[in-house]
Motif scaffolding. Sequence first.
Motif, PDB file in Angstrom:
ATOM      1  N   LEU A 172      20.547 -36.148  -8.948  1.00 15.23           N
ATOM      2  CA  LEU A 172      19.223 -36.590  -9.372  1.00 15.23           C
ATOM      3  C   LEU A 172      19.289 -37.705 -10.413  1.00 15.23           C
ATOM      4  O   LEU A 172      18.327 -38.460 -10.579  1.00 15.23           O
ATOM      5  CB  LEU A 172      18.433 -35.405  -9.920  1.00 15.23           C
ATOM      6  CG  LEU A 172      17.934 -34.419  -8.867  1.00 15.23           C
ATOM      7  CD1 LEU A 172      17.309 -33.202  -9.516  1.00 15.23           C
ATOM      8  CD2 LEU A 172      16.934 -35.096  -7.944  1.00 15.23           C
ATOM      9  N   MET A 173      20.415 -37.805 -11.113  1.00 16.39           N
ATOM     10  CA  MET A 173      20.571 -38.896 -12.067  1.00 16.39           C
ATOM     11  C   MET A 173      20.476 -40.249 -11.358  1.00 16.39           C
ATOM     12  O   MET A 173      20.042 -41.249 -11.934  1.00 16.39           O
ATOM     13  CB  MET A 173      21.915 -38.772 -12.783  1.00 16.39           C
ATOM     14  CG  MET A 173      22.180 -39.858 -13.812  1.00 16.39           C
ATOM     15  SD  MET A 173      23.774 -39.655 -14.617  1.00 16.39           S
ATOM     16  CE  MET A 173      23.806 -41.156 -15.606  1.00 16.39           C
ATOM     17  N   ALA A 174      20.897 -40.273 -10.081  1.00 14.95           N
ATOM     18  CA  ALA A 174      20.849 -41.512  -9.316  1.00 14.95           C
ATOM     19  C   ALA A 174      19.436 -42.061  -9.216  1.00 14.95           C
ATOM     20  O   ALA A 174      19.225 -43.275  -9.132  1.00 14.95           O
ATOM     21  CB  ALA A 174      21.429 -41.294  -7.921  1.00 14.95           C
ATOM     22  N   LYS A 175      18.442 -41.175  -9.217  1.00  8.66           N
ATOM     23  CA  LYS A 175      17.055 -41.624  -9.144  1.00  8.66           C
ATOM     24  C   LYS A 175      16.671 -42.390 -10.402  1.00  8.66           C
ATOM     25  O   LYS A 175      15.973 -43.403 -10.344  1.00  8.66           O
ATOM     26  CB  LYS A 175      16.133 -40.423  -8.945  1.00  8.66           C
ATOM     27  CG  LYS A 175      14.682 -40.791  -8.678  1.00  8.66           C
ATOM     28  CD  LYS A 175      13.868 -39.575  -8.279  1.00  8.66           C
ATOM     29  CE  LYS A 175      12.447 -39.973  -7.878  1.00  8.66           C
ATOM     30  NZ  LYS A 175      11.651 -38.798  -7.451  1.00  8.66           N
ATOM     31  N   GLN A 176      17.151 -41.905 -11.556  1.00 11.51           N
ATOM     32  CA  GLN A 176      16.835 -42.563 -12.819  1.00 11.51           C
ATOM     33  C   GLN A 176      17.596 -43.879 -12.979  1.00 11.51           C
ATOM     34  O   GLN A 176      17.082 -44.833 -13.566  1.00 11.51           O
ATOM     35  CB  GLN A 176      17.160 -41.629 -13.978  1.00 11.51           C
ATOM     36  CG  GLN A 176      16.357 -40.331 -13.958  1.00 11.51           C
ATOM     37  CD  GLN A 176      16.703 -39.439 -15.130  1.00 11.51           C
ATOM     38  OE1 GLN A 176      16.930 -39.908 -16.229  1.00 11.51           O
ATOM     39  NE2 GLN A 176      16.741 -38.129 -14.884  1.00 11.51           N
ATOM     40  N   THR A 177      18.831 -43.931 -12.475  1.00 13.24           N
ATOM     41  CA  THR A 177      19.639 -45.147 -12.618  1.00 13.24           C
ATOM     42  C   THR A 177      19.478 -46.101 -11.443  1.00 13.24           C
ATOM     43  O   THR A 177      20.111 -47.154 -11.399  1.00 13.24           O
ATOM     44  CB  THR A 177      21.122 -44.774 -12.756  1.00 13.24           C
ATOM     45  OG1 THR A 177      21.529 -43.996 -11.619  1.00 13.24           O
ATOM     46  CG2 THR A 177      21.365 -43.977 -14.031  1.00 13.24           C
ATOM     47  N   GLU A 178      18.649 -45.712 -10.455  1.00 10.36           N
ATOM     48  CA  GLU A 178      18.386 -46.534  -9.266  1.00 10.36           C
ATOM     49  C   GLU A 178      19.659 -46.791  -8.466  1.00 10.36           C
ATOM     50  O   GLU A 178      19.870 -47.884  -7.931  1.00 10.36           O
ATOM     51  CB  GLU A 178      17.701 -47.853  -9.651  1.00 10.36           C
ATOM     52  CG  GLU A 178      16.342 -47.641 -10.308  1.00 10.36           C
ATOM     53  CD  GLU A 178      15.628 -48.950 -10.611  1.00 10.36           C
ATOM     54  OE1 GLU A 178      16.258 -50.012 -10.470  1.00 10.36           O
ATOM     55  OE2 GLU A 178      14.443 -48.904 -10.968  1.00 10.36           O
ATOM     56  N   GLN A 179      20.511 -45.775  -8.397  1.00 11.48           N
ATOM     57  CA  GLN A 179      21.692 -45.838  -7.544  1.00 11.48           C
ATOM     58  C   GLN A 179      21.451 -45.004  -6.286  1.00 11.48           C
ATOM     59  O   GLN A 179      20.519 -44.211  -6.225  1.00 11.48           O
ATOM     60  CB  GLN A 179      22.918 -45.310  -8.297  1.00 11.48           C
ATOM     61  CG  GLN A 179      23.333 -46.197  -9.477  1.00 11.48           C
ATOM     62  CD  GLN A 179      24.439 -45.564 -10.287  1.00 11.48           C
ATOM     63  OE1 GLN A 179      24.227 -44.555 -10.970  1.00 11.48           O
ATOM     64  NE2 GLN A 179      25.620 -46.148 -10.221  1.00 11.48           N
TER      65      GLN A 179
END
Length: 374
Positions: free
Chosen positions: A264-271
């Motif tokens: 889910l961190m990918a959503k915040q970092t746009e990865q």
Amino acid sequence: MAVTEEQVREALTHVIDPEIRRPITDLNMVRSVQVSPDGSVSVGIRLTVAGCPMATTIEADVKAAVSAIEGVTSVNVDTTAMTPEEQKQLREQLRGGAEPVIPFAQPGSLTRVYAISSGKGGVGKSSMTVNLATSMAAQGLNVGVVDADIYGFSIPQMLGVKNAPQVVDNMIIPPVAHGVKVISIGMFMQENTPVVWRGPMLHRALEQFFADVYWGDLDALLIDLPPGTGDIAISVAQLIPNAEIVLVTTPQAAAAEVAERAGLMAKQTEQRVVGVIENMSYLELPDGSHMPLFGAGGGEVVATQLGQILGYQIPVLAHVPLEQQLREGGDHGTPLAAQEGDSAAAREMRAAAALLAHRARGLAGRKLGVTPIS
């Protein structure tokens, strides 16, 4: 026929520097060539640094290449180290005279960058990293690995790296193991010395790994992240925004739930999360049946739930079973995927590596080389 200097220099074009991966003739490492009428040849070689750990390998390769020339009776190789001025010229040649930048973050970069991530420790993330990397290298790709697990570095041991990185005019030349270029903070530390750093120092270390190391033209760069969603994962997202995420989990429900948080961190970092690897999927028993020691379905749960949240399909790249050889390969510095044999774990990891190696690249930010017609 008499041996000529031109023949010798032509033969030397096939001698490749083991770490820079370029012909020694291109790197201005051939200092002199002398050919005697009796067929004896003397070759002077400039090593990039004094005490170069690859000196013996280069000397053997030079002797083998020159000895293959018809009429050569003996070969003598004399090695010296480059002067500071020659090192500067080499750095400018390799870097194009430009100041260090992170090549993988540039719009025209063709390197696929995969950050290998996990929610928790102990799921085999580093083991998957080295096996994916060596699998890609065996498939003919130019591959690099950055050990970004600063506190818990293990990549050098798992790849069997024995040599320290060489420094040429402030440019770091990474060691090569099993065809993979690799850099780790562990190569700069005394044995078992703990790394006691805070966020800014971690960020700077990563920046040096990406910008100050001479990687050459890589097809793929794998980054072994520490578990969780801390400073290093954030720094990687900032330094290489186009890095894509590969999540490693076990079938266990607790591990899968934590892996989802990392994804889910990918959503915040746009990865983008490009796949999930389920490690320790099962233990194969002597009768061929599978014992799911850590449960079943964790990889599918992570892929499905993350896909629903992120809005795109996420594949499960592999189900890697528990195998003693997989553990022993990491302990002995010879990853299972780099060994002979065709075990279930090796097949799964090689298949995952092939999928990642041949994914289509996006065109965002890239010049297409076309001009409008008026």
